[in-house]
Scaffold this active site. Structure first.
Site, PDB file in Angstrom:
ATOM      1  NE  ARG A 172    -112.799  -6.790 -58.428  1.00 54.21           N
ATOM      2  CZ  ARG A 172    -113.788  -6.095 -57.861  1.00 54.21           C
ATOM      3  NH1 ARG A 172    -114.490  -6.615 -56.903  1.00 54.21           N
ATOM      4  NH2 ARG A 172    -114.041  -4.883 -58.279  1.00 54.21           N
ATOM      5  CE  LYS A 232    -118.784  -5.961 -60.357  1.00 52.82           C
ATOM      6  NZ  LYS A 232    -118.076  -4.874 -61.054  1.00 52.82           N
ATOM      7  NE  ARG A 242    -115.774   2.497 -54.703  1.00 54.97           N
ATOM      8  CZ  ARG A 242    -115.952   1.374 -55.365  1.00 54.97           C
ATOM      9  NH1 ARG A 242    -117.180   0.926 -55.573  1.00 54.97           N
ATOM     10  NH2 ARG A 242    -114.940   0.697 -55.827  1.00 54.97           N
ATOM     11  NE  ARG A 301    -111.894   0.456 -58.992  1.00 58.88           N
ATOM     12  CZ  ARG A 301    -112.906   1.310 -58.834  1.00 58.88           C
ATOM     13  NH1 ARG A 301    -112.690   2.606 -58.855  1.00 58.88           N
ATOM     14  NH2 ARG A 301    -114.119   0.844 -58.671  1.00 58.88           N
ATOM     15  NE  ARG A 320    -118.466   4.154 -58.927  1.00 61.38           N
ATOM     16  CZ  ARG A 320    -118.431   2.840 -59.115  1.00 61.38           C
ATOM     17  NH1 ARG A 320    -119.407   2.242 -59.742  1.00 61.38           N
ATOM     18  NH2 ARG A 320    -117.413   2.138 -58.674  1.00 61.38           N
TER      19      ARG A 320
HETATM   20  P1  AMP Z   1    -115.656  -2.865 -55.881  1.00 62.88           P
HETATM   21  O1  AMP Z   1    -116.445  -2.082 -54.884  1.00 62.88           O
HETATM   22  O2  AMP Z   1    -116.254  -4.195 -56.199  1.00 62.88           O
HETATM   23  O3  AMP Z   1    -115.324  -2.069 -57.119  1.00 62.88           O
HETATM   24  O4  AMP Z   1    -114.250  -3.186 -55.170  1.00 62.88           O
HETATM   25  C1  AMP Z   1    -113.369  -2.160 -54.755  1.00 62.88           C
HETATM   26  C2  AMP Z   1    -111.974  -2.731 -54.557  1.00 62.88           C
HETATM   27  O5  AMP Z   1    -111.992  -3.729 -53.534  1.00 62.88           O
HETATM   28  C3  AMP Z   1    -111.358  -3.411 -55.765  1.00 62.88           C
HETATM   29  O6  AMP Z   1    -110.758  -2.497 -56.671  1.00 62.88           O
HETATM   30  C4  AMP Z   1    -110.334  -4.334 -55.103  1.00 62.88           C
HETATM   31  O7  AMP Z   1    -109.197  -3.609 -54.670  1.00 62.88           O
HETATM   32  C5  AMP Z   1    -111.073  -4.781 -53.833  1.00 62.88           C
HETATM   33  N1  AMP Z   1    -111.858  -6.023 -54.070  1.00 62.88           N
HETATM   34  C6  AMP Z   1    -113.214  -6.158 -54.038  1.00 62.88           C
HETATM   35  N2  AMP Z   1    -113.580  -7.426 -54.285  1.00 62.88           N
HETATM   36  C7  AMP Z   1    -112.436  -8.117 -54.487  1.00 62.88           C
HETATM   37  C8  AMP Z   1    -112.145  -9.478 -54.808  1.00 62.88           C
HETATM   38  N3  AMP Z   1    -113.113 -10.381 -54.977  1.00 62.88           N
HETATM   39  N4  AMP Z   1    -110.837  -9.823 -54.939  1.00 62.88           N
HETATM   40  C9  AMP Z   1    -109.846  -8.936 -54.766  1.00 62.88           C
HETATM   41  N5  AMP Z   1    -110.043  -7.637 -54.487  1.00 62.88           N
HETATM   42  C10 AMP Z   1    -111.332  -7.218 -54.339  1.00 62.88           C
END
Ligand code: AMP
Length: 218
Positions: A88, A13, A161, A172, A127
Site C-alpha cells: 500500500r 480486490k 467492519r 481510507r 457492505r
Molecule cells: P483492507 O481490509 O485491505 O481494506 O484493510 C483494512 C485496513 O487495514 C486499512 O484501512 C489499513 O488501516 C490496514 N491495512 C491493511 N493492509 C495494509 C497495508 N499493506 N499497509 C498498511 N495498512 C494496511
C-alpha cells in the site's frame, strides 16, 4: 504465480482474490484480514493496529513488511500467492521486491482494479458479511435471498467492519490516493501492471482478469 491486486478500498480486490485463488490454487493473502485477526486476538500488534484502522490510516511499513515476509515464507505459498491489500506504499513495494529477490522469486503480475471514488463510498458503506462463514453481502446490491439469513450457511449472525462507515472511508480513500497510487508507476515501469474496470459486474471483472492472465501466459 505471484500476483498483486491493487485498487482503492471497495474496488472488489477481496472478492476477486477469493475467486482467483480457487482458479489458480494459490492462497490469497489479505493484510486487512491478518490485521483484523490480530485485533480479535487482542495481541500487542492487534491493539496498535486497531487504533490506526479505526482512523482509516495505514499501519506502519515495518509491521506490514514483517507480516508479509513471514506469511510468504510458509509452505502453502510455494507455488505462488495473491496479495490483496499489500503493498500500500512505495516502501512496501520496494521491500517486497527485495524479499522476493532474496527468495529467488519474482512478481508475475499486478492487476489494478479501477473504480471511481463516488461509487466506492456507496459500496463500502453498505457492505456486511456473515459472522459465521464470511460470505459478503451489500444492503442494496447483494442482500441475502431471505432477509436476515445467510445464503451460504443459513446463519442469522451478520457483522459490519468497524471501518466501513462514511467518515472512515474518506480517510481510507485519501490514504489510497496519497500513499498507494504512487506504487502504480513503480510496477508500470517493470512492465507487469495491467488494469481492469472495477465498475463492471463482478462476473465481468472476473472474465477480464482471466483475459489478462491468459495473455500473460502467451
Ligand atoms: P483492507 O481490509 O485491505 O481494506 O484493510 C483494512 C485496513 O487495514 C486499512 O484501512 C489499513 O488501516 C490496514 N491495512 C491493511 N493492509 C495494509 C497495508 N499493506 N499497509 C498498511 N495498512 C494496511
Amino acid at each position: 504465480m505471484n500476483i498483486i491486486l491493487l485498487g482503492p478500498p471497495g474496488a472488489g480486490k477481496g472478492t476477486q482474490a477469493e475467486l482467483l485463488q480457487n482458479r489458480l490454487h494459490v492462497p490469497k493473502l489479505s493484510t486487512g484480514d491478518m490485521l483484523r485477526a490480530a485485533v480479535k486476538s487482542g495481541s500487542d500488534l492487534g491493539r496498535k493496529a486497531d487504533v490506526v484502522m479505526k482512523a482509516g490510516q495505514l499501519v506502519s511499513d515495518d509491521i506490514m513488511i514483517s507480516l508479509i515476509r513471514e506469511r510468504i515464507s510458509l509452505p502453502d505459498c510455494g507455488s505462488g500467492f495473491i496479495l490483496d491489500g499489500f503493498p500500500r506504499t512505495l516502501g512496501q513495494a520496494e521491500a517486497l521486491n527485495t524479499m522476493l529477490h532474496e527468495m529467488h522469486r519474482k512478481l508475475d503480475l499486478v492487476i489494478e482494479i479501477t473504480v471511481n471514488d463516488a461509487a466506492l463510498v456507496e459500496r463500502i458503506a453498505g457492505r456486511f458479511a456473515c459472522a459465521k462463514c464470511g460470505a459478503g453481502y451489500h444492503d442494496t446490491h447483494k442482500a441475502p435471498k431471505v432477509a436476515g439469513v445467510c445464503d451460504v450457511c443459513g446463519s442469522h449472525d451478520f457483522t459490519r467492519r468497524k471501518d466501513d462507515n462514511r467518515e472512515t472511508v474518506a480517510s481510507r480513500l485519501q490514504a489510497y490516493h496519497l500513499q498507494t497510487v504512487p506504487v502504480l508507476p513503480y510496477y508500470k515501469q517493470q512492465g507487469i501492471l495491467r488494469s481492469v474496470d472495477g465498475m463492471a459486474e463482478i462476473k465481468d471483472v472476473t472474465a477480464e482478469m482471466d483475459r489478462v492472465l491468459k495473455n500473460l501466459s502467451k
